[in-house]
Each structure stands twice: as C-alpha cells, then as structure tokens.
Scaffold this active site. Sequence first.
Site, short mmCIF file in Angstrom:
data_model
loop_
_atom_site.label_atom_id
_atom_site.label_comp_id
_atom_site.label_asym_id
_atom_site.label_seq_id
_atom_site.Cartn_x
_atom_site.Cartn_y
_atom_site.Cartn_z
N GLU A 131 2.56 -7.27 7.30
CA GLU A 131 3.43 -7.61 8.31
C GLU A 131 3.74 -7.05 9.61
OE1 GLU A 131 3.97 -10.79 7.46
OE2 GLU A 131 2.98 -11.41 5.56
N ASP B 126 9.10 -17.48 10.29
CA ASP B 126 8.77 -16.97 12.29
C ASP B 126 8.01 -17.72 12.47
OD1 ASP B 126 6.42 -18.27 10.22
OD2 ASP B 126 4.82 -17.24 11.20
N TYR C 108 12.51 -11.76 8.39
CA TYR C 108 11.54 -12.41 7.91
C TYR C 108 10.66 -11.30 6.71
CZ TYR C 108 6.75 -13.12 8.28
OH TYR C 108 5.00 -13.55 8.32
#
Length: 381
Positions: free
Chosen positions: A60, A161, A143
């Site tokens: 991520e 996102d 996020y």
Amino acid sequence: MEEQGPDEGDAAGPGAVRFEPPSEAAARSIRRELALWYASNQRDLPWRRTSDPYAIWVSEAMLQQTRVDTVREYWPRFLERFPTATALASADEEAVLEAWSGLGYYRRARSLQAAARVIADRHGGVFPRELGAALDLPGVGPYTAGAVVSIAYDEPAALVDGNVERVFARLFGMEGVRGSGPLGRACWAAATFFIDRLEGAVRPSVWNQALMELGALICTPRAPKCEGCPLAGSCVAKARGNAVGIPRPKPRRASTEVELEVYVIEQGGRWLLEQRPDGGLMGGMWQFPTVEVTSSGLFPDELAPALGSKVEPEHDLIAITHGITHHRIRARVRSASLAGQGVEPAAWFAPAEAAELALTGMARKVAERLAPTRDPLFDQS
DNA sequence: AAGCCGGGGGA
DNA sequence: TCCCCAGGCTT
C-alpha cells in the site's frame, strides 16, 4: 444522514457534490454485482497472495501515487530484503532508500521505516489491527489505514483512493473536482455507507479491493468500458452519457521549465557522484554534479548541491529530458574535469557501484545511457 | 485549501 | 503532450 444545510452544494438534483444513499434494494444489487464481477475478473497481484499485514502495508505504501505494474517489480525485492517490520526498523536508512530508488516520493520510504520502528517498539512488531492506531503511524493516512486494516484483517474500514472516488462519483452522479475536499467527503460517505452494510458473503477485504479493481480495469479515467461494467445498470453517469466528464479534472498547474547541466567526471573508470542534502527535494539521493542554467548564468540551486560549480566542462555527451512533478527538465550532459577542492559530500563510484546507490531518476537515466549494464537495477525496462 | 513531493504509462 | 496513478504531510 440527511443533514444538508442550505449552503453551496444545495442545488439538490443532479450536480450536487453530495452522497444520496441509494435504496436498500439498489445497494444490495450494487454489492452483489460488484462482488460477483470481482470474483471472476480480479487480477492475480502478488500482494493478494499473502495475508501478512506487514507485506500488505508495504504494498500500500508503494502503491501511493504509483502504478501497479511498477510496484510489481519493487515489492518482492523489498520484502526479500526487509522481510518483517522489525527487520525494516533496524535496517540502515541508506539501504531502505536504495531499495526504494526509482519509486519516487522518497518520504514514503523514510516514513515506512519510521512507522516500522513504532510498530516494533509499541505493537510487538505487528501492524496494528485498530484503525486509530494505524492512523497514528507516520505515512499512514486515511486511505492506507483503511486499506491495511480491511485487507489484512477484514475489518469493516472504509477506503477511498483515486479509483474509488471515480467509481462513486460516476455511480451516483456526483460533480466536483478530482481530489477536491467536497468530492472526497461525499465519496467517504458513500464508502462508509457500503462498508457498514456488507452482508456476510462479501468480506470487507473483497469489497474494498473490488471497488478499486473496478476503477482500475473498467471505470477508467479517459475511456471507461461501460459496456463491460457490472454496475452499468445503476450508474447515473452512464445514464446521462457523461461518465468521461466525471469527476471534473483538476485544474492543471503551470509547469516550470528547468535547464540543467549535468557533469560526468570520470577517473579510472569511476564517476564522481554527489549526494543531495537531507531534507530537500530527493534528499540524500545521489546524482551526477549538476548546475542549473539560468539567464543570469550557471549556479547550483535547490535542485543541485554545491559541487557543480567546481567543475570544468569539456564536451557534450548526451541530452536528457526528465519530468518531476511540475518541473520540466532538460539536461545537457557533458564530460568534465574537477577544477577545485572540497568535493564533500561526493565520492567516486564505478558504474556497477553506482547502481547500488539510491540514485535520482535523472542520474539513473544518465548512467543507463552512458554505461548500460546487466545489473538488475538497469534491466527494469 | 493549496502546495509539495517522483516517476512512469496510457491515450 | 497531458493526465493521473491503491496519498500524506505541511503551511
């Protein structure tokens, strides 16, 4: 859920930057169709094959503003080198930057290591399962916190996102500028609405990734493939025929033209490279000595440390263009010799050694053009 | 809210 | 060429 003051976005109907919750029947249909589509259309991404929260977190962090295909190459190498949060916490920052070299946004790498130290010290080396604790980690925003907690632990945490924003904006016909506050808040409301109402068959991990996957594969920015979209029947933008126009593009920023001279100083098969000062743009990364060319002459600026001014240019080698954020850079690469003393912070490197450094993108381009090698760092394209 | 931070790929 | 990408942080 229904409190909308009589202020700005109040032009209710189509066009409001606001999330109007769908009926229960419509929401059920959306859940079912998307989950079904994802089950048979998801890509086989390496980080979908692990349940290790640390590995998922690394993916991520790398994926922030960075393409899947780029991360594919970096992620396994990074994990091989730093297999756990504890290992990352105790690594040399230089080594972390080197593993990150080429991914850009180098603060992500420093934050990743800083967060790994917090995880090692305060969370027993395990990425926290609690959303609030995740949000406290450096480099972990709304996020990323939602992504790791939902994907690794299947907690019902919402996530928005760029993909999810586009999907929701089109699905519910929300106007607003890409990445703007109003549209973002409306999309977070939509994401929260759905994550709170998942049925047992759809896990948070699946739902969130399905939303992003739809944005990446079907609901794309320029040429959405609406005919293949499982949500086409519910999509307001498709009904209006203006999916491409939603969300409104961000007003573009003026880009600055930058002209550089890059000096290749070679002695005994080694290049003289300089290290950029910490804290600034690409801080701590290595590059060829560089000066900026302006109407008033040559001088080092914030894009270049001090060595360039102690250089005697010889002849032209190549020309390179390079774009970073809003800078449009044209570089004239010249061979040169050293004209003065005091070359700190700089050192000599053989091309193969240079490949082991955290080089700037520009430096990697120059090195690749001057001394193509079989080193993996330069074999990526 | 706006600016800043890299680099690359697709249209 | 331009836009945007599994964003976050600072001012």
